[in-house]
Design a protein around this motif. Structure first.
Motif, PDB file in Angstrom:
ATOM      1  N   GLY A 227     -11.052 -10.997   0.282  1.00 37.34           N
ATOM      2  CA  GLY A 227     -10.135  -9.818  -0.400  1.00 37.34           C
ATOM      3  C   GLY A 227     -10.638  -8.489   0.368  1.00 37.34           C
ATOM      4  O   GLY A 227     -11.285  -8.650   1.357  1.00 37.34           O
ATOM      5  N   ARG A 228     -10.552  -7.577  -0.765  1.00 35.32           N
ATOM      6  CA  ARG A 228     -11.226  -6.358  -0.354  1.00 35.32           C
ATOM      7  C   ARG A 228     -11.654  -5.578  -1.518  1.00 35.32           C
ATOM      8  O   ARG A 228     -10.855  -5.439  -2.386  1.00 35.32           O
ATOM      9  CB  ARG A 228     -10.513  -5.539   0.709  1.00 35.32           C
ATOM     10  CG  ARG A 228     -11.477  -4.531   1.609  1.00 35.32           C
ATOM     11  CD  ARG A 228     -12.134  -5.412   2.533  1.00 35.32           C
ATOM     12  NE  ARG A 228     -13.489  -4.761   3.187  1.00 35.32           N
ATOM     13  CZ  ARG A 228     -13.799  -4.957   4.279  1.00 35.32           C
ATOM     14  NH1 ARG A 228     -13.482  -6.167   5.027  1.00 35.32           N
ATOM     15  NH2 ARG A 228     -14.967  -4.301   5.062  1.00 35.32           N
ATOM     16  N   ARG A 229     -12.797  -4.920  -1.795  1.00 33.87           N
ATOM     17  CA  ARG A 229     -13.078  -4.358  -2.989  1.00 33.87           C
ATOM     18  C   ARG A 229     -12.724  -2.830  -3.109  1.00 33.87           C
ATOM     19  O   ARG A 229     -13.326  -1.948  -3.417  1.00 33.87           O
ATOM     20  CB  ARG A 229     -14.900  -4.408  -2.812  1.00 33.87           C
ATOM     21  CG  ARG A 229     -15.100  -5.969  -3.126  1.00 33.87           C
ATOM     22  CD  ARG A 229     -16.511  -5.893  -3.544  1.00 33.87           C
ATOM     23  NE  ARG A 229     -16.951  -7.357  -3.583  1.00 33.87           N
ATOM     24  CZ  ARG A 229     -17.766  -7.927  -2.454  1.00 33.87           C
ATOM     25  NH1 ARG A 229     -18.460  -7.197  -1.665  1.00 33.87           N
ATOM     26  NH2 ARG A 229     -18.152  -9.210  -2.597  1.00 33.87           N
ATOM     27  N   THR A 230     -11.420  -2.512  -2.587  1.00 31.17           N
ATOM     28  CA  THR A 230     -10.747  -1.412  -2.721  1.00 31.17           C
ATOM     29  C   THR A 230      -9.432  -1.614  -3.592  1.00 31.17           C
ATOM     30  O   THR A 230      -9.057  -2.846  -3.629  1.00 31.17           O
ATOM     31  CB  THR A 230     -10.467  -0.751  -1.313  1.00 31.17           C
ATOM     32  OG1 THR A 230      -9.411  -1.960  -0.721  1.00 31.17           O
ATOM     33  CG2 THR A 230     -11.622  -0.585  -0.484  1.00 31.17           C
ATOM     34  N   GLN A 231      -9.278  -0.752  -4.240  1.00 27.61           N
ATOM     35  CA  GLN A 231      -8.203  -0.679  -5.120  1.00 27.61           C
ATOM     36  C   GLN A 231      -6.803  -1.204  -4.563  1.00 27.61           C
ATOM     37  O   GLN A 231      -6.063  -2.118  -4.583  1.00 27.61           O
ATOM     38  CB  GLN A 231      -7.987   0.436  -6.062  1.00 27.61           C
ATOM     39  CG  GLN A 231      -6.842   0.203  -6.896  1.00 27.61           C
ATOM     40  CD  GLN A 231      -6.350   1.378  -7.703  1.00 27.61           C
ATOM     41  OE1 GLN A 231      -7.059   2.440  -7.735  1.00 27.61           O
ATOM     42  NE2 GLN A 231      -5.400   1.277  -8.721  1.00 27.61           N
ATOM     43  N   PHE A 232      -6.668  -0.461  -3.320  1.00 29.00           N
ATOM     44  CA  PHE A 232      -5.401  -0.665  -2.379  1.00 29.00           C
ATOM     45  C   PHE A 232      -6.021  -1.177  -1.016  1.00 29.00           C
ATOM     46  O   PHE A 232      -6.963  -0.716  -0.632  1.00 29.00           O
ATOM     47  CB  PHE A 232      -4.551   0.325  -2.279  1.00 29.00           C
ATOM     48  CG  PHE A 232      -4.079   0.895  -3.725  1.00 29.00           C
ATOM     49  CD1 PHE A 232      -3.308   0.143  -4.588  1.00 29.00           C
ATOM     50  CD2 PHE A 232      -4.360   2.270  -4.048  1.00 29.00           C
ATOM     51  CE1 PHE A 232      -2.927   0.434  -6.014  1.00 29.00           C
ATOM     52  CE2 PHE A 232      -3.903   2.770  -5.107  1.00 29.00           C
ATOM     53  CZ  PHE A 232      -3.046   1.916  -6.216  1.00 29.00           C
ATOM     54  N   GLY A 233      -5.069  -1.818  -0.276  1.00 23.23           N
ATOM     55  CA  GLY A 233      -5.279  -2.076   1.074  1.00 23.23           C
ATOM     56  C   GLY A 233      -5.576  -0.914   1.834  1.00 23.23           C
ATOM     57  O   GLY A 233      -4.442   0.168   1.674  1.00 23.23           O
TER      58      GLY A 233
END
Length: 426
Positions: A146-152
Motif C-alpha cells: 500500500g502506501r503510508r499516505t492518507q490518499f494515493g
C-alpha cells in the motif's frame, strides 16, 4: 500410523481438509522469513517445475543478474522453454483453503515469462505521462503493498480521495478497487494508467512507449500473439500481482495446532509424529497470550469481526457501510456509484486482515493511522447513518479487549516473497 478409535482420524482429516490444514506437518519447512515450503527442502530442482507454491521468492526474484536488463539477457531468458510452461499453482498454509476461490487463471494462465514481464511493468514509471509514477508508487513492497499516505498520490503530486488498497492476495479476489468497479485484476491493472490523477497517461501512449523499448517489444512478441496491447499489459501486470501472496502467519500455525488440542491423550499418541511437528512449528512462530485472547474475541459472537473478515484471506469480498467518512457534507458513496443501489451508499469492500499491521493508514479514506483507532471505531458502533451495516454495533470492549484484538491482527502477519524492484529493460 494406527487407526484412531471411533473413526476420529477420518473426522479429523475431513475437518482439517475443510479448513485447509495439513495434518502432515512434517511436510513443511520454515525459512528465515517464516514461509512454509512443501517438501523436505526449499532447494529448487535442477529444472524448474511447472508446479509452484505461490508466495515464494522463485517467481518474483527477476531475471538473474545485476543492473538494467539487456536485450541479450532477455533473449536468453525467453529461450528457455520452461519459462513458457503454464504453471500449476498452490497456496501456502492458511490461504490454501482458498484454492477454489482462485480467480483469473483460466482466462490468463500464469507462466514464468509472463510473471517476469509483469514484474518489470509494475515497477516501471515509464507507463505514466511524465515518467514519475509506477504501480509500485501506490502499492510498494516496502510499505505493505500500500502506501503510508492518507490518499494515493499520482503525477505532479495530485491526490485522490481514497487510500491505496493493498495489491497482495489478489489471486483470491474478483472485483477490484474499494468500490469494486473493476471486474478483474487485468482491468484494475490498466485503469490507473489512464486516470488523470494517477499515471495521467493514455492507453494509446502507454502502448506506444512500451513498443519503443526493445526489451519489452521482444517479450511481448514472444509471450502474446498480439504483441504489445493495453490488454496484454494488463494481463502481464495481473500475472505478477497474483504471485504476491502472504506466507503463513503465527495465526496459521496456531490454527493448524487447534485440532490436536481438542483430542484426548489416546488419540494424540496415535498422531504423535504429526502433533510434535505441528507443535514445533507453532512454537517457532508463536502467538502471544494477548493475541490468543484476541483470536477468541475476533471470532466470538460478542465481537464477531468474522462477520466480514472470514475465509482464508480473512475478507468476505463484500461491501459494507461502516460509518466511515459519513460525517462530511458530501460523503464518498463508494459502491453506490457502481451499482446505483440505495443500499450500497457509503459501502466499501472489506480489506484483508492478513498483514494489515504493515499497511497503515486504514479504511477507504485513510481516516485511521493505527489499528487501535480502527478497533475504537468499531467499539463505538461506527458512525450512525441511514445505510450503516447491521453488522456494526457497539461492542463495549474493555481496554484489555482492545489491546488483545490489535495483537491478534498483528499475529496475522506472514512473510512476503522477496521481489526484485529494479532490473528493468533499458
Amino acid at each position: 500410523m494406527k487407526l484412531l478409535h471411533h473413526g476420529r482420524y477420518a473426522l479429523l482429516l475431513k475437518f482439517s481438509l475443510a479448513l485447509g490444514i495439513s495434518i502432515s506437518a512434517t511436510q513443511y519447512k520454515i525459512d528465515q522469513q517464516g514461509v512454509a515450503y512443501a517438501g523436505e527442502t526449499k532447494q529448487p530442482p535442477a529444472k524448474k517445475s511447472n508446479k509452484v507454491l505461490l508466495g515464494t521468492d522463485d517467481l518474483t526474484s527477476g531475471i538473474p543478474g545485476k543492473g538494467p536488463l539487456t536485450v541479450k539477457e532477455i533473449k536468453e531468458w525467453l529461450s528457455q522453454p520452461e519459462n513458457h510452461e503454464i504453471l500449476e499453482v498452490s497456496l501456502p498454509l492458511g490461504l490454501s483453503a482458498g484454492t477454489a476461490q482462485i480467480v483469473g487463471l483460466k482466462e490468463n494462465p500464469l507462466t514464468r515469462a509472463k510473471i517476469e514481464l509483469g514484474r518489470q511493468l509494475y515497477f516501471d514509471t515509464r507507463l505514466s505521462a511524465d515518467n514519475t509514477v509506477s504501480c509500485a508508487s501506490c502499492h510498494h513492497p516496502d510499505e505493505g503493498y500500500g502506501r503510508r499516505t492518507q490518499f494515493g498520490v499520482g503525477i505532479k503530486g495530485l491526490q485522490g480521495g481514497r487510500n491505496s488498497p493493498v495489491s497482495y492476495n489478489r489471486i483470491l479476489s474478483g472485483a477490484q478497487f474499494w468500490d469494486g468497479r473493476a471486474a478483474s485484476l487485468e482491468e484494475q491493472a490498466v485503469g490507473p494508467i489512464a486516470n488523470p490523477i494517477e499515471m495521467g497517461n493514455t492507453h494509446e501512449n502507454a502502448v506506444k512507449t512500451v513498443k519503443e523499448i526493445p526489451g519489452y517489444q521482444i517479450q511481448f512478441d514472444k509471450i502474446f500473439k498480439e504483441g504489445v496491447t493495453i490488454d496484454n499489459i494488463g494481463k502481464a501486470i495481473a500475472s505478477f500481482e497474483r504471485t504476491l501472496v502472504t506466507g503463513p502467519s503465527p495465526f496459521d500455525f496456531q490454527e493448524q495446532l487447534r485440532p490436536f488440542l481438542k483430542m484426548d491423550k489416546e488419540d494424540l499418541e496415535d498422531l504423535e509424529e504429526e502433533y510434535k511437528a505441528t507443535l514445533a512449528l507453532t512454537k517457532a512462530n508463536p502467538m502471544s497470550k494477548s493475541a490468543l485472547r484476541g483470536r477468541t474475541l475476533f471470532f466470538s459472537e460478542k465481537v464477531n469481526c468474522a462477520a466480514c473478515h472470514l475465509g482464508p484471506n480473512l475478507a468476505d469480498e463484500k461491501y459494507h457501510n461502516l460509518g466511515v467518512g459519513m460525517t462530511v457534507k458530501n460523503p464518498d458513496l463508494g459502491r453506490y456509484v457502481v451499482t446505483k443501489q440505495e443500499k450500497d451508499k457509503g459501502a466499501f469492500k472489506t480489506p484483508t486482515i492478513r498483514n494489515v499491521a504493515l499497511s497503515a493508514p486504514y479504511m477507504h479514506d485513510g481516516a485511521f493511522e493505527t489499528l487501535e483507532e480502527v478497533v475504537e471505531h468499531y467499539n463505538k458502533g461506527g458512525h450512525p447513518n441511514p445505510y450503516l451495516s447491521d453488522k456494526v454495533k457497539k461492542l463495549n470492549l474493555s481496554d484489555q479487549d482492545k489491546k488483545d484484538l490489535v495483537e491478534f491482527m498483528k499475529a496475522c502477519t506472514g512473510a512476503f516473497p522477496k521481489v526484485e524492484s529494479g532490473r528493468l529493460p533499458q
